[in-house]
Enzyme design. Structure first.
Site, PDB file in Angstrom:
ATOM      1  N   GLU A  48       0.890  -0.898   0.133  1.00 54.84           N
ATOM      2  CA  GLU A  48      -0.093  -0.367   0.194  1.00 54.84           C
ATOM      3  C   GLU A  48       0.966   1.288  -0.217  1.00 54.84           C
ATOM      4  O   GLU A  48       1.893   1.590   0.136  1.00 54.84           O
ATOM      5  CB  GLU A  48      -0.726  -0.120   0.932  1.00 54.84           C
ATOM      6  CG  GLU A  48      -1.626  -1.140   1.461  1.00 54.84           C
ATOM      7  CD  GLU A  48      -2.952  -1.333   2.500  1.00 54.84           C
ATOM      8  OE1 GLU A  48      -2.868  -0.578   3.356  1.00 54.84           O
ATOM      9  OE2 GLU A  48      -3.722  -2.016   1.971  1.00 54.84           O
ATOM     10  N   CYS A  57      -1.997  -4.687  -5.842  1.00 53.42           N
ATOM     11  CA  CYS A  57      -1.969  -5.574  -5.397  1.00 53.42           C
ATOM     12  C   CYS A  57      -1.263  -6.851  -5.201  1.00 53.42           C
ATOM     13  O   CYS A  57      -0.185  -7.045  -6.097  1.00 53.42           O
ATOM     14  CB  CYS A  57      -3.452  -6.224  -5.622  1.00 53.42           C
ATOM     15  SG  CYS A  57      -4.660  -5.280  -5.943  1.00 53.42           S
ATOM     16  N   GLU A  59      -1.235  -9.667  -6.432  1.00 52.49           N
ATOM     17  CA  GLU A  59      -1.455 -11.096  -7.537  1.00 52.49           C
ATOM     18  C   GLU A  59      -0.449  -9.926  -8.997  1.00 52.49           C
ATOM     19  O   GLU A  59       0.545 -10.832  -9.486  1.00 52.49           O
ATOM     20  CB  GLU A  59      -2.498 -10.830  -8.370  1.00 52.49           C
ATOM     21  CG  GLU A  59      -3.978 -11.634  -7.190  1.00 52.49           C
ATOM     22  CD  GLU A  59      -4.356 -11.081  -6.499  1.00 52.49           C
ATOM     23  OE1 GLU A  59      -4.038  -9.974  -5.561  1.00 52.49           O
ATOM     24  OE2 GLU A  59      -5.894 -10.827  -6.215  1.00 52.49           O
ATOM     25  N   CYS A  88      -9.648  -8.890  -7.435  1.00 49.07           N
ATOM     26  CA  CYS A  88      -9.742  -7.486  -7.572  1.00 49.07           C
ATOM     27  C   CYS A  88      -9.530  -7.225  -9.752  1.00 49.07           C
ATOM     28  O   CYS A  88      -9.574  -8.336  -9.763  1.00 49.07           O
ATOM     29  CB  CYS A  88      -9.398  -6.038  -6.980  1.00 49.07           C
ATOM     30  SG  CYS A  88      -8.057  -6.041  -8.410  1.00 49.07           S
TER      31      CYS A  88
END
Ligand code: THU
Length: 134
Positions: A48, A57, A59, A88
């Site tokens: 983040e 993210c 992934e 997502c």
């Protein structure tokens, strides 16, 4: 080369990667591990940022690590969250770019998982062929 998928091992690798998550804002730690057709595993966690929108993210971190190491043929990805949350939309699109038939294992913090595919998660998708054939 086609690699048999050890699903529990891949989920375990994603769980380990989850412990490296940098998620001070959402406190929602995510881990991912991608298995390449060559049999190598690249993992990732969410990272983040104080600007929020610069967040990446888990992934995509895992997939980009594989791609930047020259491995574009992906067999499976495991993603682990506290509650078995689904990948997502942006990550689905990135998966689709390289591996439209890839297996996606969606796990919770206990290691329980469900099996899906990129095609199931992102039907009727925009694809590289759409650009290359115009
Ligand atoms: N997150 C992921 O890492 N993967 C997903 O597919 C969904 C969301 C992260 C981004 C952010 O750090 C936190 O989870 C909450 O959205």
């Amino acid at each position: 080369m086609n690699t048999p998928i050890d699903e529990t091992m891949l989920v375990r690798r994603a769980m380990q990667a989850r412990s490296k998550a940098y998620a001070p804002y959402s406190r929602y730690a995510v881990g991912a591990a991608v298995l390449t057709m060559a049999g190598d595993i690249f993992d990732g966690c969410n990272i983040e940022n104080a600007t929020y929108s610069a967040t990446v993210c888990a992934e995509r971190v895992a997939i980009f690590k594989a791609i930047s190491e020259g491995q574009r043929h992906l067999a499976a990805i495991a993603v682990v969250t506290e509650n078995g949350g689904s990948p997502c939309g942006i990550c689905r699109q990135v998966m689709r770019e390289f591996a439209p038939d890839m297996v996606v294992l969606i796990a919770d913090a206990e290691g329980s998982y469900r099996r899906s595919t990129v095609a199931q998660l992102l039907p009727d998708s925009f694809a590289p062929e759409d650009l290359l054939s115009h």
